[in-house]
Design an enzyme around this catalytic site. Structure first.
Site, short mmCIF file in Angstrom:
data_model
loop_
_atom_site.label_atom_id
_atom_site.label_comp_id
_atom_site.label_asym_id
_atom_site.label_seq_id
_atom_site.Cartn_x
_atom_site.Cartn_y
_atom_site.Cartn_z
N TYR A 5 67.37 2.13 9.58
CA TYR A 5 67.17 1.53 10.64
C TYR A 5 66.37 0.40 10.45
O TYR A 5 66.37 -0.63 11.39
CB TYR A 5 66.44 2.39 11.83
CG TYR A 5 66.20 4.12 11.64
CD1 TYR A 5 67.64 3.70 13.31
CD2 TYR A 5 65.99 4.54 11.70
CE1 TYR A 5 67.64 5.26 13.30
CE2 TYR A 5 65.41 6.07 11.73
CZ TYR A 5 67.02 6.65 12.32
OH TYR A 5 66.93 8.06 13.27
N GLY A 28 58.79 8.86 22.70
CA GLY A 28 59.22 7.90 22.16
C GLY A 28 57.80 6.94 22.29
O GLY A 28 58.46 5.94 21.47
N TYR A 83 60.59 11.47 10.78
CA TYR A 83 62.00 11.31 10.67
C TYR A 83 61.86 10.32 9.08
O TYR A 83 62.41 10.35 8.21
CB TYR A 83 62.20 10.46 11.04
CG TYR A 83 61.69 10.56 12.76
CD1 TYR A 83 62.77 11.70 13.05
CD2 TYR A 83 61.34 10.02 13.44
CE1 TYR A 83 62.65 12.30 14.37
CE2 TYR A 83 60.98 10.43 15.49
CZ TYR A 83 62.11 11.36 15.26
OH TYR A 83 61.45 11.81 16.54
N GLY A 124 57.34 12.85 19.64
CA GLY A 124 57.41 13.39 18.10
C GLY A 124 56.78 12.53 17.17
O GLY A 124 55.53 13.02 16.13
N ARG A 125 56.81 10.93 17.16
CA ARG A 125 56.62 10.27 16.30
C ARG A 125 55.29 9.77 16.40
O ARG A 125 54.56 9.41 15.03
CB ARG A 125 57.26 8.91 15.96
CG ARG A 125 57.16 7.79 15.13
CD ARG A 125 57.25 6.36 15.28
NE ARG A 125 58.79 6.59 15.91
CZ ARG A 125 60.12 6.32 15.37
NH1 ARG A 125 59.40 6.14 13.84
NH2 ARG A 125 60.88 6.91 15.15
N CYS A 161 71.57 5.77 -6.36
CA CYS A 161 73.25 4.80 -6.35
C CYS A 161 73.92 3.26 -5.65
O CYS A 161 74.98 4.30 -4.68
CB CYS A 161 74.21 5.74 -7.39
SG CYS A 161 75.08 4.47 -8.33
N GLU A 162 72.90 3.03 -4.81
CA GLU A 162 73.71 2.20 -3.62
C GLU A 162 72.41 0.85 -3.30
O GLU A 162 71.30 0.96 -3.55
CB GLU A 162 73.10 3.09 -2.71
CG GLU A 162 73.75 4.56 -2.08
CD GLU A 162 74.74 4.18 -1.83
OE1 GLU A 162 75.68 3.30 -1.06
OE2 GLU A 162 75.90 5.36 -1.90
N GLU A 171 56.78 15.37 25.31
CA GLU A 171 57.83 15.39 24.11
C GLU A 171 57.52 14.23 23.45
O GLU A 171 58.75 13.90 22.10
CB GLU A 171 59.20 15.32 24.35
CG GLU A 171 59.59 16.55 25.46
CD GLU A 171 61.80 16.37 25.13
OE1 GLU A 171 62.14 15.30 24.97
OE2 GLU A 171 61.97 17.56 25.69
#
Ligand code: PLP
Length: 434
Positions: free
Chosen positions: A329, A243, A385, A289-290, A356-357, A287
């Protein structure tokens, strides 16, 4: 711009891990993920050293979901990393990368029976997320006559200052077992023939830019650890999750992100003190990650066209198919012109992808040097991510990933082809041409 140490500007160009991003884009094509291996190794060593200053028995479990390229997993395995895994697929990736089974924790709130069976057979520790799951695991272990070492995921029910979609330890989260139910869960587990509760786990959220919530979570967990010790549980590990955030805002009002040293100074003394008071000596697990991989990587994307209408759009060849974080996000990623890295900012641009959004915006309203077609835009801090959450939406094959080490650059994953994309398609009989 307050660049991460993986990046530098030289001769007007952006360099990642000592390699010229514009040259990489030319050689390997775009879009292209470029990762500095040295940065990841240094991050691992730094994080581990920061924690070991306070307590000797530390294990880092890299959160594989952040970036599960097998080469990155292998790099971290060589440094001694374990892994936080969330599926049988991530389990296999971790083992294939050479991470030893004792350093794995199988996490998740909705594991399949097959996931659990595989974990038990291979002797992988499991973070149990509900009492229902505990009972399913009990049945599986009895059937296999094999003991499973488990921890429970505790929901410490604390508010964390981050995006609601990545706050996982709040009261209404789908993750974990609330503190008031946790003792009953351990009691039940202690009574099971093949279940050995030896751990405790939490993960309060992601991209957290303060140390206080981690410290509070640590207190909650260590109080719970004392209570389950009194029940007769012999804790081998307490896992505080990941985190720790990174400073995505690097230009105006840059983020102040806590360092691993600050994290360690806030959290580990609480752990050490509580262990002493309770008379236990579990290992300290985390743990990240980022923090391990986020800053190591840029996404290089080529400008197809510049459109001057009510605002000025820079239409690039990477969109939320390759980096969904801004769309999902509202995440901020800095962008730079990799081939004009030392030119002065000229104009306000909005960098948009080919999908196409309307929501396919990588970066809105950013000051950049004068941009034209064929320029290379670097999207910063794309290592966590990024590729891991990519898709083939709009029938766009995923792009390649390049690993850089002191200027040397080679593919660590080739770009997908049209054939890769359609390989799983099956034709129902009535659609087959005679
Ligand atoms: C996602 C996740 C992590 C990693 O979170 P980061 O914010 O990337 O450090 C760690 N543990 C669990 C259980 C997770 O779900």
């Amino acid at each position: 711009m307050n660049l991460p140490t993986s990046l530098e500007v030289k001769n007007g160009h952006l360099f990642c891990g000592g390699a010229d991003c514009a040259a990489l884009a030319e050689k390997f094509g775009t879009p292209l993920y470029v990762t500095d291996e040295v940065h990841i190794k240094e991050n691992f060593r730094r994080y581990e050293a920061a924690l070991k200053k306070y307590t000797p028995n530390v294990q880092l479990l890299y959160a594989a979901k952040a970036n599960e390229n097998p080469v990155i997993l292998q790099t971290l395995a060589e440094e001694g990393a374990g892994a936080d895994i969330f599926s049988a697929g991530e389990l296999r990736e971790a083992l294939d990368a050479g991470i030893s089974p004792e350093k794995l924790l199988f996490n998740g709130s909705s594991k399949t029976e097959e996931d659990l069976r595989t974990a038990v057979k291979l002797g992988i520790k499991i973070s149990v997320d509900s009492v229902d799951e505990l009972r399913l695991l009990d049945a599986i272990t009895k059937e296999l006559k094999k003991t499973a070492k488990i921890g429970f995921r505790v929901n410490p029910e604390i508010d964390v200052p981050t995006h609601p979609k990545i706050a996982t330890g709040i009261k209404n989260s789908k993750f974990g077992i609330p503190a008031e139910m946790i003792l009953d869960a351990y009691r039940e587990a202690l009574g099971m023939e093949y279940i050995n509760p030896v751990g405790m786990h939490c993960h309060i959220g992601s991209q957290i830019l303060e140390t206080e919530p981690f410290k509070i979570a640590c207190k909650v967990l260590m109080d719970t650890a004392a209570a389950v010790t009194a029940l007769g549980v012999k804790l081998e590990f307490v896992d505080f999750g990941g985190g720790l955030g990174i400073p995505y805002h690097r230009k105006e009002n840059p983020d102040r992100a806590p360092t691993p040293e600050e994290y360690a100074a806030a959290v580990t003394p609480v752990f050490v003190e509580a262990c002493k008071n309770t008379g236990i000596s579990p290992a300290f697990w985390v743990e990240p990650g980022r923090w391990m991989v986020g800053e190591s990587t840029v996404l290089l994307t080529k400008v197809n066209s510049v459109k001057r209408v009510h605002k000025t759009f820079v239409n690039v060849d990477a969109g939320f198919n390759l980096l969904i974080r801004p769309a999902m996000y509202d995440s901020w990623h800095e962008v730079m012109a990799a081939n004009k890295a030392d030119l002065p900012d000229r104009e306000l641009y909005t960098v948009t992808g080919p999908i196409c959004e309307t929501g396919d915006i990588i970066a809105a309203d950013r000051m950049l040097p004068e941009i034209c077609a064929k320029d290379i835009i670097a999207v910063l801090d794309a290592g966590a991510y990024g590729y891991a959450m990519s898709s083939q939406y709009n029938a766009r094959p995923r792009c390649a990933e390049v690993l850089v080490n002191n200027g040397k650059a080679e593919l660590m994953r080739r770009a997908e082809t049209y054939e890769d994309m359609t390989a799983a398609v099956q034709i129902p009989s009535w659609h087959k041409k005679p």
